[in-house]
Design a protein around this motif. Structure first.
Motif, PDB file in Angstrom:
ATOM      1  N   TYR A  31      -3.781  11.455  -5.742  1.00  0.00           N
ATOM      2  CA  TYR A  31      -2.387  11.466  -5.279  1.00  0.00           C
ATOM      3  C   TYR A  31      -2.327  11.402  -3.761  1.00  0.00           C
ATOM      4  O   TYR A  31      -1.558  10.626  -3.187  1.00  0.00           O
ATOM      5  CB  TYR A  31      -1.674  12.719  -5.790  1.00  0.00           C
ATOM      6  CG  TYR A  31      -0.256  12.820  -5.314  1.00  0.00           C
ATOM      7  CD1 TYR A  31       0.753  12.060  -5.907  1.00  0.00           C
ATOM      8  CD2 TYR A  31       0.090  13.677  -4.271  1.00  0.00           C
ATOM      9  CE1 TYR A  31       2.060  12.144  -5.463  1.00  0.00           C
ATOM     10  CE2 TYR A  31       1.389  13.764  -3.816  1.00  0.00           C
ATOM     11  CZ  TYR A  31       2.379  13.000  -4.417  1.00  0.00           C
ATOM     12  OH  TYR A  31       3.673  13.084  -3.971  1.00  0.00           O
ATOM     13  N   PHE A  34      -3.199   7.992  -2.432  1.00  0.00           N
ATOM     14  CA  PHE A  34      -2.109   7.042  -2.676  1.00  0.00           C
ATOM     15  C   PHE A  34      -0.960   7.249  -1.690  1.00  0.00           C
ATOM     16  O   PHE A  34      -0.517   6.299  -1.038  1.00  0.00           O
ATOM     17  CB  PHE A  34      -1.587   7.180  -4.117  1.00  0.00           C
ATOM     18  CG  PHE A  34      -0.416   6.304  -4.404  1.00  0.00           C
ATOM     19  CD1 PHE A  34      -0.590   4.936  -4.598  1.00  0.00           C
ATOM     20  CD2 PHE A  34       0.864   6.825  -4.478  1.00  0.00           C
ATOM     21  CE1 PHE A  34       0.498   4.107  -4.841  1.00  0.00           C
ATOM     22  CE2 PHE A  34       1.959   6.013  -4.722  1.00  0.00           C
ATOM     23  CZ  PHE A  34       1.772   4.647  -4.909  1.00  0.00           C
ATOM     24  N   VAL A  35      -0.482   8.488  -1.562  1.00  0.00           N
ATOM     25  CA  VAL A  35       0.675   8.702  -0.679  1.00  0.00           C
ATOM     26  C   VAL A  35       0.315   8.547   0.796  1.00  0.00           C
ATOM     27  O   VAL A  35       1.148   8.137   1.599  1.00  0.00           O
ATOM     28  CB  VAL A  35       1.364  10.066  -0.941  1.00  0.00           C
ATOM     29  CG1 VAL A  35       1.915  10.136  -2.349  1.00  0.00           C
ATOM     30  CG2 VAL A  35       0.467  11.237  -0.634  1.00  0.00           C
ATOM     31  N   ARG A  36      -0.913   8.843   1.142  1.00  0.00           N
ATOM     32  CA  ARG A  36      -1.307   8.720   2.552  1.00  0.00           C
ATOM     33  C   ARG A  36      -1.487   7.263   2.977  1.00  0.00           C
ATOM     34  O   ARG A  36      -0.988   6.839   4.014  1.00  0.00           O
ATOM     35  CB  ARG A  36      -2.604   9.490   2.806  1.00  0.00           C
ATOM     36  CG  ARG A  36      -3.122   9.392   4.237  1.00  0.00           C
ATOM     37  CD  ARG A  36      -4.389  10.206   4.401  1.00  0.00           C
ATOM     38  NE  ARG A  36      -4.132  11.601   4.175  1.00  0.00           N
ATOM     39  CZ  ARG A  36      -4.033  12.517   5.147  1.00  0.00           C
ATOM     40  NH1 ARG A  36      -4.201  12.157   6.396  1.00  0.00           N
ATOM     41  NH2 ARG A  36      -3.801  13.765   4.862  1.00  0.00           N
ATOM     42  N   TYR A  37      -2.208   6.486   2.153  1.00  0.00           N
ATOM     43  CA  TYR A  37      -2.572   5.136   2.576  1.00  0.00           C
ATOM     44  C   TYR A  37      -1.643   4.043   2.043  1.00  0.00           C
ATOM     45  O   TYR A  37      -1.569   2.974   2.633  1.00  0.00           O
ATOM     46  CB  TYR A  37      -4.020   4.838   2.177  1.00  0.00           C
ATOM     47  CG  TYR A  37      -4.992   5.725   2.923  1.00  0.00           C
ATOM     48  CD1 TYR A  37      -5.183   5.576   4.297  1.00  0.00           C
ATOM     49  CD2 TYR A  37      -5.680   6.733   2.269  1.00  0.00           C
ATOM     50  CE1 TYR A  37      -6.040   6.396   4.985  1.00  0.00           C
ATOM     51  CE2 TYR A  37      -6.546   7.563   2.954  1.00  0.00           C
ATOM     52  CZ  TYR A  37      -6.726   7.397   4.321  1.00  0.00           C
ATOM     53  OH  TYR A  37      -7.577   8.223   5.004  1.00  0.00           O
ATOM     54  N   VAL A  38      -0.957   4.304   0.967  1.00  0.00           N
ATOM     55  CA  VAL A  38      -0.035   3.290   0.438  1.00  0.00           C
ATOM     56  C   VAL A  38       1.388   3.559   0.915  1.00  0.00           C
ATOM     57  O   VAL A  38       2.071   2.654   1.403  1.00  0.00           O
ATOM     58  CB  VAL A  38      -0.093   3.239  -1.111  1.00  0.00           C
ATOM     59  CG1 VAL A  38       0.945   2.274  -1.663  1.00  0.00           C
ATOM     60  CG2 VAL A  38      -1.487   2.837  -1.568  1.00  0.00           C
ATOM     61  N   LEU A  39       1.837   4.805   0.816  1.00  0.00           N
ATOM     62  CA  LEU A  39       3.209   5.145   1.191  1.00  0.00           C
ATOM     63  C   LEU A  39       3.330   5.659   2.625  1.00  0.00           C
ATOM     64  O   LEU A  39       4.439   5.865   3.116  1.00  0.00           O
ATOM     65  CB  LEU A  39       3.771   6.189   0.223  1.00  0.00           C
ATOM     66  CG  LEU A  39       3.777   5.816  -1.260  1.00  0.00           C
ATOM     67  CD1 LEU A  39       4.330   6.956  -2.093  1.00  0.00           C
ATOM     68  CD2 LEU A  39       4.546   4.531  -1.494  1.00  0.00           C
ATOM     69  N   ASN A  40       2.195   5.894   3.273  1.00  0.00           N
ATOM     70  CA  ASN A  40       2.165   6.431   4.635  1.00  0.00           C
ATOM     71  C   ASN A  40       2.965   7.732   4.744  1.00  0.00           C
ATOM     72  O   ASN A  40       3.726   7.934   5.685  1.00  0.00           O
ATOM     73  CB  ASN A  40       2.667   5.396   5.647  1.00  0.00           C
ATOM     74  CG  ASN A  40       2.239   5.737   7.061  1.00  0.00           C
ATOM     75  OD1 ASN A  40       1.274   6.468   7.257  1.00  0.00           O
ATOM     76  ND2 ASN A  40       2.968   5.221   8.040  1.00  0.00           N
ATOM     77  N   ALA A  41       2.784   8.601   3.731  1.00  0.00           N
ATOM     78  CA  ALA A  41       3.510   9.872   3.702  1.00  0.00           C
ATOM     79  C   ALA A  41       2.569  10.982   3.202  1.00  0.00           C
ATOM     80  O   ALA A  41       2.696  11.458   2.077  1.00  0.00           O
ATOM     81  CB  ALA A  41       4.723   9.755   2.793  1.00  0.00           C
ATOM     82  N   THR A  43       0.715  14.534   2.407  1.00  0.00           N
ATOM     83  CA  THR A  43       1.255  15.841   2.047  1.00  0.00           C
ATOM     84  C   THR A  43       0.653  16.925   2.930  1.00  0.00           C
ATOM     85  O   THR A  43      -0.393  16.720   3.558  1.00  0.00           O
ATOM     86  CB  THR A  43       0.916  16.180   0.581  1.00  0.00           C
ATOM     87  OG1 THR A  43      -0.491  16.303   0.467  1.00  0.00           O
ATOM     88  CG2 THR A  43       1.413  15.110  -0.365  1.00  0.00           C
TER      89      THR A  43
END
Length: 196
Positions: A31, A34-41, A43
């Protein structure tokens, strides 16, 4: 033998229960990637979750590994000794090294955990300031489980000293390498009568 298998059963149950930490760890890493490198967000909680899951797995599966005789052992010479000599060696080494180390883990782990609960400790490395006193409670608990499993191992050593045979362990999962070796041995023994 029922005493030994009861303790091994407890160690296996705890090890299997905490083995699910691997799934949680894998999902949280996936997770976060995915959020760090795809969504640039990224956690703020994922890293802390990963550290605690890995730590819980490491601590709470020690008794499981001891019950399954899967701890790393330098057995270059040990495996060549007769079973009775192995049992005497194990018995002595449990008293000289294992129990003092585990006793220290329980004693100081309890102090660390109780201080952490008293202060309601949070992680200073975490931007989320997560509580870590729950996690620190696993330190003396894991030591207590290792101590209990260690007593079962002493009984196993005494039985091996008397009979010259190591008592059977409760079976659980096996390494693929062991399964392949067993399959090869079964295949060889099945072919042996055919050759006669």
């Amino acid at each position: 033998m029922k005493f030994v298998h009861a303790i091994e059963g407890l160690s296996l149950w705890v090890g299997r229960a905490f083995g699910w930490c691997i799934l949680i760890l894998t999902l949280s890493v996936s997770y976060e990637v995915f959020v760090r490198y795809v969504l640039n967000a990224p956690t703020v909680w994922s890293f802390d979750m990963m550290v605690q899951m890995y730590g819980a797995l490491f601590l709470m599966c020690g008794a499981y590994a001891l019950a399954q005789d899967t701890h790393v052992r330098a057995d270059v010479l040990y495996r060549l000794f007769p079973v009775r000599v192995q049992a005497v060696l194990d018995f002595v080494l449990y008293f000289l090294f294992f129990f003092p180390g585990i006793l220290a883990l329980v004693w100081y782990g309890y102090e660390i955990a109780s201080d952490s609960w008293r202060y309601k400790e949070v992680s200073f490395n975490s931007p989320a300031s997560i509580q870590i006193y729950f996690f620190k409670s696993l330190i003396p608990l894991s030591g207590a489980l290792l101590m209990i499993q260690g007593f079962a191992e002493l009984v196993r050593c005494v039985m091996a000293m008397r009979t010259g045979i190591w008592p059977e362990r409760l079976a659980d999962v096996k390494e693929t390498e062991d399964l392949l070796t067993e399959a090869d041995l079964d295949q060889i023994s099945a072919m042996a009568p055919a050759r006669k």
